[in-house]
Design an enzyme around this catalytic site. Structure first.
Site, PDB file in Angstrom:
ATOM      1  N   GLU A  35       0.847  -1.205   0.000  1.00  0.00           N
ATOM      2  CA  GLU A  35       0.000   0.000   0.000  1.00  0.00           C
ATOM      3  C   GLU A  35       0.879   1.251   0.000  1.00  0.00           C
ATOM      4  O   GLU A  35       1.789   1.390   0.814  1.00  0.00           O
ATOM      5  CB  GLU A  35      -0.943  -0.013   1.210  1.00  0.00           C
ATOM      6  CG  GLU A  35      -1.729   1.260   1.448  1.00  0.00           C
ATOM      7  CD  GLU A  35      -2.526   1.765   0.243  1.00  0.00           C
ATOM      8  OE1 GLU A  35      -3.296   0.991  -0.335  1.00  0.00           O
ATOM      9  OE2 GLU A  35      -2.353   2.953  -0.121  1.00  0.00           O
ATOM     10  N   HIS A  38      -2.715   4.984   2.556  1.00  0.00           N
ATOM     11  CA  HIS A  38      -3.391   4.549   3.781  1.00  0.00           C
ATOM     12  C   HIS A  38      -4.039   3.190   3.575  1.00  0.00           C
ATOM     13  O   HIS A  38      -4.686   2.978   2.553  1.00  0.00           O
ATOM     14  CB  HIS A  38      -4.573   5.464   4.141  1.00  0.00           C
ATOM     15  CG  HIS A  38      -4.269   6.907   4.127  1.00  0.00           C
ATOM     16  ND1 HIS A  38      -3.762   7.549   5.227  1.00  0.00           N
ATOM     17  CD2 HIS A  38      -4.438   7.840   3.172  1.00  0.00           C
ATOM     18  CE1 HIS A  38      -3.633   8.819   4.936  1.00  0.00           C
ATOM     19  NE2 HIS A  38      -4.018   9.030   3.695  1.00  0.00           N
ATOM     20  N   LEU A  39      -3.964   2.345   4.623  1.00  0.00           N
ATOM     21  CA  LEU A  39      -4.733   1.099   4.587  1.00  0.00           C
ATOM     22  C   LEU A  39      -6.218   1.482   4.566  1.00  0.00           C
ATOM     23  O   LEU A  39      -6.631   2.406   5.256  1.00  0.00           O
ATOM     24  CB  LEU A  39      -4.431   0.258   5.832  1.00  0.00           C
ATOM     25  CG  LEU A  39      -2.991  -0.257   5.952  1.00  0.00           C
ATOM     26  CD1 LEU A  39      -2.805  -1.020   7.254  1.00  0.00           C
ATOM     27  CD2 LEU A  39      -2.632  -1.150   4.764  1.00  0.00           C
ATOM     28  N   GLY A  41      -7.682   2.362   1.718  1.00  0.00           N
ATOM     29  CA  GLY A  41      -7.854   2.997   0.401  1.00  0.00           C
ATOM     30  C   GLY A  41      -8.717   4.240   0.453  1.00  0.00           C
ATOM     31  O   GLY A  41      -8.870   4.892   1.487  1.00  0.00           O
ATOM     32  N   LYS A  52     -19.945   9.645   4.831  1.00  0.00           N
ATOM     33  CA  LYS A  52     -21.131   9.277   5.608  1.00  0.00           C
ATOM     34  C   LYS A  52     -21.102   9.934   6.984  1.00  0.00           C
ATOM     35  O   LYS A  52     -22.141  10.287   7.529  1.00  0.00           O
ATOM     36  CB  LYS A  52     -21.239   7.757   5.744  1.00  0.00           C
ATOM     37  CG  LYS A  52     -22.083   7.127   4.680  1.00  0.00           C
ATOM     38  CD  LYS A  52     -21.507   7.044   3.303  1.00  0.00           C
ATOM     39  CE  LYS A  52     -21.818   8.013   2.286  1.00  0.00           C
ATOM     40  NZ  LYS A  52     -21.125   7.788   1.004  1.00  0.00           N
ATOM     41  N   GLY A 115       3.866  -0.567  -5.519  1.00  0.00           N
ATOM     42  CA  GLY A 115       4.110  -1.857  -6.153  1.00  0.00           C
ATOM     43  C   GLY A 115       4.125  -1.699  -7.669  1.00  0.00           C
ATOM     44  O   GLY A 115       3.356  -0.918  -8.231  1.00  0.00           O
ATOM     45  N   ILE A 189     -21.665  10.901  -5.933  1.00  0.00           N
ATOM     46  CA  ILE A 189     -20.734  11.731  -5.152  1.00  0.00           C
ATOM     47  C   ILE A 189     -21.154  13.200  -5.205  1.00  0.00           C
ATOM     48  O   ILE A 189     -21.209  13.887  -4.182  1.00  0.00           O
ATOM     49  CB  ILE A 189     -19.282  11.535  -5.647  1.00  0.00           C
ATOM     50  CG1 ILE A 189     -18.833  10.097  -5.352  1.00  0.00           C
ATOM     51  CG2 ILE A 189     -18.324  12.537  -4.991  1.00  0.00           C
ATOM     52  CD1 ILE A 189     -17.455   9.732  -5.892  1.00  0.00           C
ATOM     53  N   HIS A 449     -43.878  -5.368  11.583  1.00  0.00           N
ATOM     54  CA  HIS A 449     -44.663  -4.122  11.614  1.00  0.00           C
ATOM     55  C   HIS A 449     -44.400  -3.407  12.928  1.00  0.00           C
ATOM     56  O   HIS A 449     -44.348  -4.048  13.962  1.00  0.00           O
ATOM     57  CB  HIS A 449     -46.148  -4.453  11.497  1.00  0.00           C
ATOM     58  CG  HIS A 449     -47.017  -3.245  11.656  1.00  0.00           C
ATOM     59  ND1 HIS A 449     -47.188  -2.330  10.634  1.00  0.00           N
ATOM     60  CD2 HIS A 449     -47.746  -2.785  12.720  1.00  0.00           C
ATOM     61  CE1 HIS A 449     -47.999  -1.354  11.056  1.00  0.00           C
ATOM     62  NE2 HIS A 449     -48.339  -1.606  12.313  1.00  0.00           N
TER      63      HIS A 449
HETATM   64  C1  LIG Z   1     -16.304  10.931  -2.094  1.00  0.00           C
HETATM   65  C2  LIG Z   1     -16.518   9.472  -2.360  1.00  0.00           C
HETATM   66  C3  LIG Z   1     -17.584   8.818  -1.753  1.00  0.00           C
HETATM   67  C4  LIG Z   1     -17.786   7.466  -2.004  1.00  0.00           C
HETATM   68  N1  LIG Z   1     -18.827   6.826  -1.390  1.00  0.00           N
HETATM   69  C5  LIG Z   1     -19.036   5.515  -1.626  1.00  0.00           C
HETATM   70  C6  LIG Z   1     -20.085   4.823  -0.970  1.00  0.00           C
HETATM   71  O1  LIG Z   1     -20.828   5.396  -0.190  1.00  0.00           O
HETATM   72  N2  LIG Z   1     -20.225   3.498  -1.229  1.00  0.00           N
HETATM   73  C7  LIG Z   1     -19.408   2.833  -2.100  1.00  0.00           C
HETATM   74  O2  LIG Z   1     -19.586   1.629  -2.299  1.00  0.00           O
HETATM   75  N3  LIG Z   1     -18.416   3.467  -2.734  1.00  0.00           N
HETATM   76  C8  LIG Z   1     -18.206   4.784  -2.515  1.00  0.00           C
HETATM   77  N4  LIG Z   1     -17.171   5.417  -3.131  1.00  0.00           N
HETATM   78  C9  LIG Z   1     -16.329   4.636  -4.061  1.00  0.00           C
HETATM   79  C10 LIG Z   1     -15.334   3.797  -3.283  1.00  0.00           C
HETATM   80  O3  LIG Z   1     -14.523   4.628  -2.487  1.00  0.00           O
HETATM   81  C11 LIG Z   1     -14.496   2.994  -4.258  1.00  0.00           C
HETATM   82  O4  LIG Z   1     -15.343   2.264  -5.107  1.00  0.00           O
HETATM   83  C12 LIG Z   1     -13.594   2.020  -3.512  1.00  0.00           C
HETATM   84  O5  LIG Z   1     -12.707   2.709  -2.670  1.00  0.00           O
HETATM   85  C13 LIG Z   1     -12.795   1.171  -4.517  1.00  0.00           C
HETATM   86  O6  LIG Z   1     -11.986   0.306  -3.820  1.00  0.00           O
HETATM   87  P1  LIG Z   1     -10.606  -0.218  -4.428  1.00  0.00           P
HETATM   88  O7  LIG Z   1     -10.083  -1.186  -3.431  1.00  0.00           O
HETATM   89  O8  LIG Z   1     -10.815  -0.639  -5.815  1.00  0.00           O
HETATM   90  O9  LIG Z   1      -9.678   1.073  -4.508  1.00  0.00           O
HETATM   91  P2  LIG Z   1      -9.247   2.194  -3.490  1.00  0.00           P
HETATM   92  O10 LIG Z   1     -10.145   2.292  -2.333  1.00  0.00           O
HETATM   93  O11 LIG Z   1      -9.064   3.409  -4.318  1.00  0.00           O
HETATM   94  O12 LIG Z   1      -7.846   1.689  -2.954  1.00  0.00           O
HETATM   95  C14 LIG Z   1      -6.744   1.580  -3.791  1.00  0.00           C
HETATM   96  C15 LIG Z   1      -5.495   1.681  -2.959  1.00  0.00           C
HETATM   97  O13 LIG Z   1      -4.387   1.361  -3.761  1.00  0.00           O
HETATM   98  C16 LIG Z   1      -3.303   2.197  -3.417  1.00  0.00           C
HETATM   99  N5  LIG Z   1      -2.376   2.215  -4.548  1.00  0.00           N
HETATM  100  C17 LIG Z   1      -2.555   2.761  -5.780  1.00  0.00           C
HETATM  101  N6  LIG Z   1      -1.498   2.492  -6.582  1.00  0.00           N
HETATM  102  C18 LIG Z   1      -0.632   1.768  -5.829  1.00  0.00           C
HETATM  103  C19 LIG Z   1       0.623   1.173  -6.093  1.00  0.00           C
HETATM  104  N7  LIG Z   1       1.214   1.249  -7.294  1.00  0.00           N
HETATM  105  N8  LIG Z   1       1.231   0.504  -5.088  1.00  0.00           N
HETATM  106  C20 LIG Z   1       0.653   0.407  -3.869  1.00  0.00           C
HETATM  107  N9  LIG Z   1      -0.521   0.935  -3.574  1.00  0.00           N
HETATM  108  C21 LIG Z   1      -1.183   1.598  -4.548  1.00  0.00           C
HETATM  109  C22 LIG Z   1      -3.951   3.524  -3.098  1.00  0.00           C
HETATM  110  O14 LIG Z   1      -3.116   4.292  -2.255  1.00  0.00           O
HETATM  111  C23 LIG Z   1      -5.226   3.079  -2.413  1.00  0.00           C
HETATM  112  O15 LIG Z   1      -5.082   3.018  -1.021  1.00  0.00           O
HETATM  113  C24 LIG Z   1     -16.932   6.763  -2.880  1.00  0.00           C
HETATM  114  C25 LIG Z   1     -15.848   7.422  -3.473  1.00  0.00           C
HETATM  115  C26 LIG Z   1     -15.646   8.747  -3.213  1.00  0.00           C
HETATM  116  C27 LIG Z   1     -14.482   9.437  -3.846  1.00  0.00           C
END
Ligand SMILES: Cc1cc2nc3c(=O)[nH]c(=O)nc-3n(C[C@H](O)[C@H](O)[C@H](O)COP(=O)(O)OP(=O)(O)OC[C@H]3O[C@@H](n4cnc5c(N)ncnc54)[C@H](O)[C@@H]3O)c2cc1C
Length: 470
Positions: A35, A38-39, A41, A52, A115, A189, A449
């Site tokens: 990562e 932040h853990l 994501g 939320k 990575g 969003i 109910h």
């Molecule tokens: C404002 C906002 C509100 C949202 N609200 C909702 C909601 O209510 N419900 C919902 O379902 N979804 C919501 N989403 C969408 C949701 O956040 C994403 O769909 C979700 O985070 C996707 O998960 P992921 O694991 O694919 O990626 P991410 O959560 O984006 O995590 C990817 C991670 O990979 C890391 N990374 C990237 N490249 C590298 C690399 N080369 N090496 C190591 N680490 C790397 C990043 O730092 C990150 O921590 C919202 C998004 C936003 C922006």
């Protein structure tokens, strides 16, 4: 450089990556996760969860403003923006620490850093870990899961500057309440931020390029959402584009264009919420056969890419961009790797989607229009919140539950909801869709109910001419 071999290496620890890592460890795989930030994501740190928390403060404030409706007195109602933001950040940080604990408990090795794929060594994939642009470690693994997520899409004429034109990042940690705000894009969003800032007193205008808000939702729900949000004071410009946002001596000015007509709109801040692009850069994908389309990695229904042993899940693997889609896709991928036979490929029509504004919106499956386009003969049920005792007791009598059935088989094709707590209710229909429930099961289910969930009974009843309370 040290070299360590794992069964599975996951790049990115968002809800896709960290959940997959836990499941991989449970299945007995020697698992590592890399990562860069932040853990948890985007979801835990800058997305689902902190928004939320913000919306919860806004919701309580709205109720406080209407305390007299409930026979209560709330004098000098107000808020401290810094404390609302601080609470949201604290909630995010608490959950990120929770992920750290879970990974440790499951004996997943966590690497901080970037990575990058570095080709193959025998039948193992090589993954380099870089810190501050310096390659420091090399991991080897038979299976690699790319879960690097996505970031806000920008437009050539509208580049976020962190100051006046915000992305969700700045919108989540405002230092000062803007008097007026332009939200560009009316997806989930955009609408959540519009709702939050409206509750806190900003004059909010939403611009949407297509002719309705929340374009992924059923048209009837889009229309209702617009009306209910307008009643709260939010203004909308549909079928309109924002051609520029510029600083003038009188402040920020947006130019809106619709049907060849230009309008000037003075604003204090703008939020750009026009979608996202996958984080596919600097991943070493050129060292593999992985295919890219529209900034996303192309995968099949098992999250497999075109390169054997490399999987992609979550936002980087395309829509819908939702946390629960990311986690589910990851679990499918790892269980496929483990050779499980009793698993089902991803069925996109079974992924619920929620918008946590006031009013809330939630849906699953086909919209009425899409179901018709696919040639189904339909039975459509509608039940309005005004017919539900709990909704009236809660003081939330506005909303609708709409269900769409295949008239021939009775299969539930889609469900679309707007109103109080529908983001919690939708799960009932998600289970129904997973079990391929028909109207018969939904009608013979006993609902407690008084609950809002009773409307989930009434809507199918109405679809088949058996409605009781409306
Ligand atoms: C404002 C906002 C509100 C949202 N609200 C909702 C909601 O209510 N419900 C919902 O379902 N979804 C919501 N989403 C969408 C949701 O956040 C994403 O769909 C979700 O985070 C996707 O998960 P992921 O694991 O694919 O990626 P991410 O959560 O984006 O995590 C990817 C991670 O990979 C890391 N990374 C990237 N490249 C590298 C690399 N080369 N090496 C190591 N680490 C790397 C990043 O730092 C990150 O921590 C919202 C998004 C936003 C922006």
């Amino acid at each position: 450089m040290t070299e360590t071999t794992f069964d599975v290496v996951i790049i990115g620890a968002g809800p896709g990556g960290y959940v997959t890592a836990i499941r991989a460890a449970q299945l007995g795989f020697k698992t590592a996760i890399i990562e860069a930030n932040h853990l948890g994501g985007i979801c835990l740190n800058w997305g689902c969860i902190p928004t939320k928390a913000l919306l919860r403060s806004a919701e309580i404030l709205d109720y406080m403003h209407h305390a007299d409706k409930f026979g209560l007195k709330a004098e000098k109602v107000g808020f401290e923006l810094a404390k609302i933001v601080e609470r949201s950040r604290q909630v995010a940080s608490q959950l990120s620490k929770g992920v750290e604990h879970l990974l440790k408990k499951n004996k997943v090795t966590v690497y901080n850093g970037y990575g990058k794929l570095k080709g193959k060594q025998g039948d193992l994939h090589k993954i380099e870990i870089a810190r501050e642009s310096k390659a420091e470690e090399m991991l080897l693994a038979k299976n690699v899961i790319i879960a690097t997520g996505a970031r806000a899409r920008t437009l050539p004429n509208l580049q976020p500057d962190g100051e006046n034109i915000w992305t969700y990042r700045e919108a989540m940690v405002p230092e000062k309440m803007p008097k007026s705000l332009l939200v560009i894009g009316s997806g989930a969003i955009g609408i959540e931020f519009a709702s939050f800032y409206c509750s806190l007193g900003a004059e909010v205008t939403v611009v949407e390029v297509v002719d309705r808000i929340l374009p992924a939702e059923d048209e009837e729900i889009s229309l209702m959402a617009k009306k209910m949000l307008e009643n709260r004071g939010i203004k909308f410009h549909l079928a309109t584009t924002v051609t520029s946002v510029t600083q003038t001596s009188q402040g920020l000015k947006a130019i809106l264009e619709s049907d060849g007509k230009r309008t000037e709109l003075p604003i204090e801040k703008a939020i750009l919420s026009v979608g996202i692009v996958g984080n596919i850069e600097n991943l070493g994908l050129e060292n593999s056969k992985v295919k890219i389309e529209n900034s996303h990695i192309v995968v099949n229904e098992w999250a497999e890419t075109s390169e054997p042993g490399i999987y992609a899940i979550g936002d980087v693997a395309g829509a819908p961009w939702l946390a629960h889609k990311a986690s589910h896709e990851g679990i499918l991928a790892i269980e496929k790797i483990a050779g499980h036979k009793d698993i089902y490929p991803m069925r996109r029509e079974n992924i619920p989607g929620c918008t946590y504004s006031t009013p809330q919106i939630a849906s699953i499956g086909l919209t009425e229009k899409k179901a018709k386009e696919q040639g189904y003969e339909l039975k459509v049920g509608r039940f309005p919140f005004i017919g539900n005792g709990k909704a009236i007791a809660l003081g939330d009598p506005e909303g609708l539950i709409k269900t769409i059935f295949d008239a021939k088989t009775g299969e539930l094709l889609g469900a679309h909801m707007i109103g109080a707590e529908v983001t919690e209710l939708i799960q009932g229909y998600a289970i129904a869709k997973t079990c391929e429930a028909t109207e018969a099961e939904l009608m013979s289910t006993i609902f407690p109910h008084p609950t809002l969930s009773e409307m989930m009974h009434e809507s199918p009843l109405a679809a088949f001419g058996r409605g009781l309370h409306y």
